[in-house]
Design a protein around this motif. Structure first.
Motif, PDB file in Angstrom:
ATOM      1  N   GLY A  38       0.821  -1.203   0.000  1.00 40.85           N
ATOM      2  CA  GLY A  38       0.000   0.000   0.000  1.00 40.85           C
ATOM      3  C   GLY A  38       0.853   1.250   0.000  1.00 40.85           C
ATOM      4  O   GLY A  38       2.077   1.216  -0.059  1.00 40.85           O
ATOM      5  N   ASN A  39       0.171   2.373   0.083  1.00 40.97           N
ATOM      6  CA  ASN A  39       0.881   3.650   0.119  1.00 40.97           C
ATOM      7  C   ASN A  39       0.941   4.183   1.550  1.00 40.97           C
ATOM      8  O   ASN A  39       0.675   5.332   1.810  1.00 40.97           O
ATOM      9  N   HIS A  40       1.295   3.296   2.477  1.00 41.19           N
ATOM     10  CA  HIS A  40       1.428   3.695   3.868  1.00 41.19           C
ATOM     11  C   HIS A  40       2.903   3.831   4.221  1.00 41.19           C
ATOM     12  O   HIS A  40       3.757   3.184   3.620  1.00 41.19           O
ATOM     13  N   GLU A  41       3.189   4.674   5.191  1.00 38.49           N
ATOM     14  CA  GLU A  41       4.585   4.936   5.540  1.00 38.49           C
ATOM     15  C   GLU A  41       5.105   3.971   6.597  1.00 38.49           C
ATOM     16  O   GLU A  41       6.217   3.500   6.506  1.00 38.49           O
ATOM     17  N   GLY A  42       4.307   3.718   7.620  1.00 40.17           N
ATOM     18  CA  GLY A  42       4.772   2.856   8.709  1.00 40.17           C
ATOM     19  C   GLY A  42       4.784   1.400   8.318  1.00 40.17           C
ATOM     20  O   GLY A  42       4.026   0.946   7.457  1.00 40.17           O
ATOM     21  N   ARG A  43       5.638   0.638   8.937  1.00 42.66           N
ATOM     22  CA  ARG A  43       5.733  -0.793   8.637  1.00 42.66           C
ATOM     23  C   ARG A  43       5.176  -1.640   9.774  1.00 42.66           C
ATOM     24  O   ARG A  43       5.276  -2.860   9.736  1.00 42.66           O
ATOM     25  N   VAL A  44       4.590  -1.002  10.784  1.00 45.85           N
ATOM     26  CA  VAL A  44       4.053  -1.758  11.907  1.00 45.85           C
ATOM     27  C   VAL A  44       2.889  -2.627  11.448  1.00 45.85           C
ATOM     28  O   VAL A  44       2.768  -3.789  11.832  1.00 45.85           O
ATOM     29  N   GLU A  45       2.026  -2.064  10.595  1.00 50.13           N
ATOM     30  CA  GLU A  45       0.886  -2.851  10.129  1.00 50.13           C
ATOM     31  C   GLU A  45       1.326  -4.012   9.243  1.00 50.13           C
ATOM     32  O   GLU A  45       0.658  -5.046   9.194  1.00 50.13           O
ATOM     33  N   ASP A  46       2.453  -3.866   8.561  1.00 49.93           N
ATOM     34  CA  ASP A  46       2.974  -4.965   7.756  1.00 49.93           C
ATOM     35  C   ASP A  46       3.334  -6.162   8.630  1.00 49.93           C
ATOM     36  O   ASP A  46       3.125  -7.312   8.239  1.00 49.93           O
ATOM     37  N   VAL A  47       3.872  -5.885   9.802  1.00 46.44           N
ATOM     38  CA  VAL A  47       4.240  -6.967  10.718  1.00 46.44           C
ATOM     39  C   VAL A  47       2.988  -7.754  11.114  1.00 46.44           C
ATOM     40  O   VAL A  47       2.987  -8.987  11.118  1.00 46.44           O
TER      41      VAL A  47
END
Length: 72
Positions: A38-47
């Protein structure tokens, strides 16, 4: 309440549609992994997305192994 319910044995119930559940699990894994693009900046949700996809994959693999060995 309990007196009005019919007594049935476990083999009289409908079996779980295993193939449909596995297909739904695979589609869920694919959808979760595609959400990481996606076009999100944080990688916390990816985890969290990858972790949930991994848990679903592990459950599918465990179920397949148990069914192959006749334990389920």
């Amino acid at each position: 309440m309990a007196g009005t319910e019919p007594v049935t044995s476990p083999d009289q119930h409908k079996p779980t549609p295993v193939k449909a559940a596995r297909i739904a699990g695979v589609f869920s894994i694919i959808a979760l992994l595609l959400m990481t693009l996606g076009n999100h900046e944080g990688r916390v949700e990816d985890v969290f997305l990858v972790t949930v996809a991994g848990i679903i994959a592990a459950l599918i693999i465990i179920d397949a192994v148990l069914r192959r060995n006749g334990l389920r």
